[in-house]
Design an enzyme around this catalytic site. Structure first.
Site, PDB file in Angstrom:
ATOM      1  N   ASP A   1     -82.893 -89.138  37.689  1.00  0.00           N
ATOM      2  CA  ASP A   1     -82.709 -89.505  36.283  1.00  0.00           C
ATOM      3  C   ASP A   1     -84.079 -89.434  35.604  1.00  0.00           C
ATOM      4  OD1 ASP A   1     -82.437 -90.918  33.900  1.00  0.00           O
ATOM      5  OD2 ASP A   1     -81.353 -92.588  34.791  1.00  0.00           O
ATOM      6  N   ARG A   2     -84.335 -88.362  34.896  1.00  0.00           N
ATOM      7  CA  ARG A   2     -85.589 -88.047  34.179  1.00  0.00           C
ATOM      8  C   ARG A   2     -86.727 -87.607  35.110  1.00  0.00           C
ATOM      9  NH1 ARG A   2     -86.494 -91.709  29.575  1.00  0.00           N
ATOM     10  NH2 ARG A   2     -85.697 -90.134  28.212  1.00  0.00           N
TER      11      ARG A   2
ATOM     12  N   LYS B   1     -78.149 -89.743  30.567  1.00  0.00           N
ATOM     13  CA  LYS B   1     -78.732 -89.346  31.860  1.00  0.00           C
ATOM     14  C   LYS B   1     -78.311 -90.266  33.005  1.00  0.00           C
ATOM     15  CE  LYS B   1     -82.869 -89.874  30.335  1.00  0.00           C
ATOM     16  NZ  LYS B   1     -82.468 -90.339  28.997  1.00  0.00           N
TER      17      LYS B   1
ATOM     18  N   LEU C   1     -68.648 -84.229  24.143  1.00  0.00           N
ATOM     19  CA  LEU C   1     -68.088 -84.496  25.475  1.00  0.00           C
ATOM     20  C   LEU C   1     -68.036 -85.995  25.710  1.00  0.00           C
ATOM     21  CD1 LEU C   1     -70.092 -82.010  27.754  1.00  0.00           C
ATOM     22  CD2 LEU C   1     -67.794 -81.689  26.847  1.00  0.00           C
TER      23      LEU C   1
ATOM     24  N   ALA D   1     -79.094 -90.290  25.831  1.00  0.00           N
ATOM     25  CA  ALA D   1     -78.309 -89.043  25.923  1.00  0.00           C
ATOM     26  C   ALA D   1     -77.194 -89.125  26.971  1.00  0.00           C
ATOM     27  CB  ALA D   1     -79.230 -87.865  26.232  1.00  0.00           C
TER      28      ALA D   1
END
Ligand SMILES: Nc1ncnc2c1ncn2[C@@H]1O[C@H](COP(=O)(O)OP(=O)(O)O)[C@@H](O)[C@H]1O
Ligand SMILES: Nc1ncnc2c1ncn2[C@H]1C[C@H](O)[C@@H](COP(=O)(O)O)O1
Length: 204
Positions: A78-79, A13, A180, A11
């Site tokens: 990140d996650r 991230k 985006l 995605a």
């Protein structure tokens, strides 16, 4: 301040976490991917390695939770640990790739750990559809991820939607990333910064 970036594989991230950390001068915490001893084996045989991989990610993510708690620094993560349990482990169990016995064992360790976990001040969910995830995973080019199926990504996306729709632990910002390009277009990155700052108004 603790911001976490959440979303399916590919995605964006890691890319956004890196850009935000640089922009705000904050510390970044990344997933343990390159030195992960199970990930490549997991993609070759999910059923065989799913439990070992889940325990590894759980331990590594809990170490990050501890560091965030103790460091007192501003951190972009990140996650989150929530995703390991509510997205990945649950999905593997649903798909019959993690047995009920192993999943219950995992879930009881997770529930113990959860009492030590504080929600981020802001959770940023990068929402993306499966064809775009596939394109970005391909662009990233990790060989062992070539076996990731559309079915696997779709099921993970469904889990994300369900989890996000019930997320009440803290502030949440949903960004639809498919239109985006925050990597190449400064105005798209600026759009994300504006949204973050509007959410955190008063906390900055
Ligand atoms: N919004 C975007 N526009 C264009 N390319 C992107 C975007 N977000 C990520 N990418 C590219 O997609 C690939 C996967 O991104 P990554 O940040 O590794 O995703 P994640 O950490 O969510 O798995 C990378 O090659 C990255 O440069
Ligand atoms: N808990 C997890 N179970 C299975 N696979 C996982 C888990 N956490 C991360 N992953 C995988 C997905 C990707 O192949 C890499 C890195 O994640 P990414 O979303 O690309 O940053 O690890």
């Amino acid at each position: 301040m603790h911001i976490a970036v959440t979303g399916n594989i590919g995605a964006g991230k890691t890319t956004l976490t890196t850009m935000l950390a640089k922009h705000y001068g904050w510390s970044a915490q990344f997933e343990d991917v390159d030195h992960n001893p199970y990930l490549e084996d997991f993609y070759a045989d999910m059923s065989k390695w799913s439990f070992a991989l889940q325990i590894y990610f759980l331990g590594s993510r809990f170490r990050q939770v501890k560091e965030i708690r103790e460091s007192g620094k501003n951190i972009i993560q990140d996650r989150t640990i929530y995703e390991d349990a509510h997205i990945f482990a649950e999905n593997l169990n649903d798909m019959g790739l993690l047995s009920d016995r192993d999943f219950n064992n995992y879930a009881s360790v997770f529930s113990l750990m959860k009492s030590f976990v504080s929600a981020p001040d802001l959770l940023i969910y990068l929402k993306s559809d499966v064809p775009n995830l596939v394109k970005k995973i391909y662009k990233r080019g990790r060989e062992y991820e070539a076996s990731i199926s559309i079915e696997y990504l779709s099921k993970l996306n469904q889990k994300y939607e369900k989890w996000i729709s019930g997320y009440t632990e803290g502030k949440l910002l949903i960004i639809e990333v498919d239109d985006l390009d925050f990597v190449e277009k400064p105005e798209d990155f600026g759009f994300i910064l504006e949204k973050i700052e509007a959410e955190l108004n008063g906390l900055f």
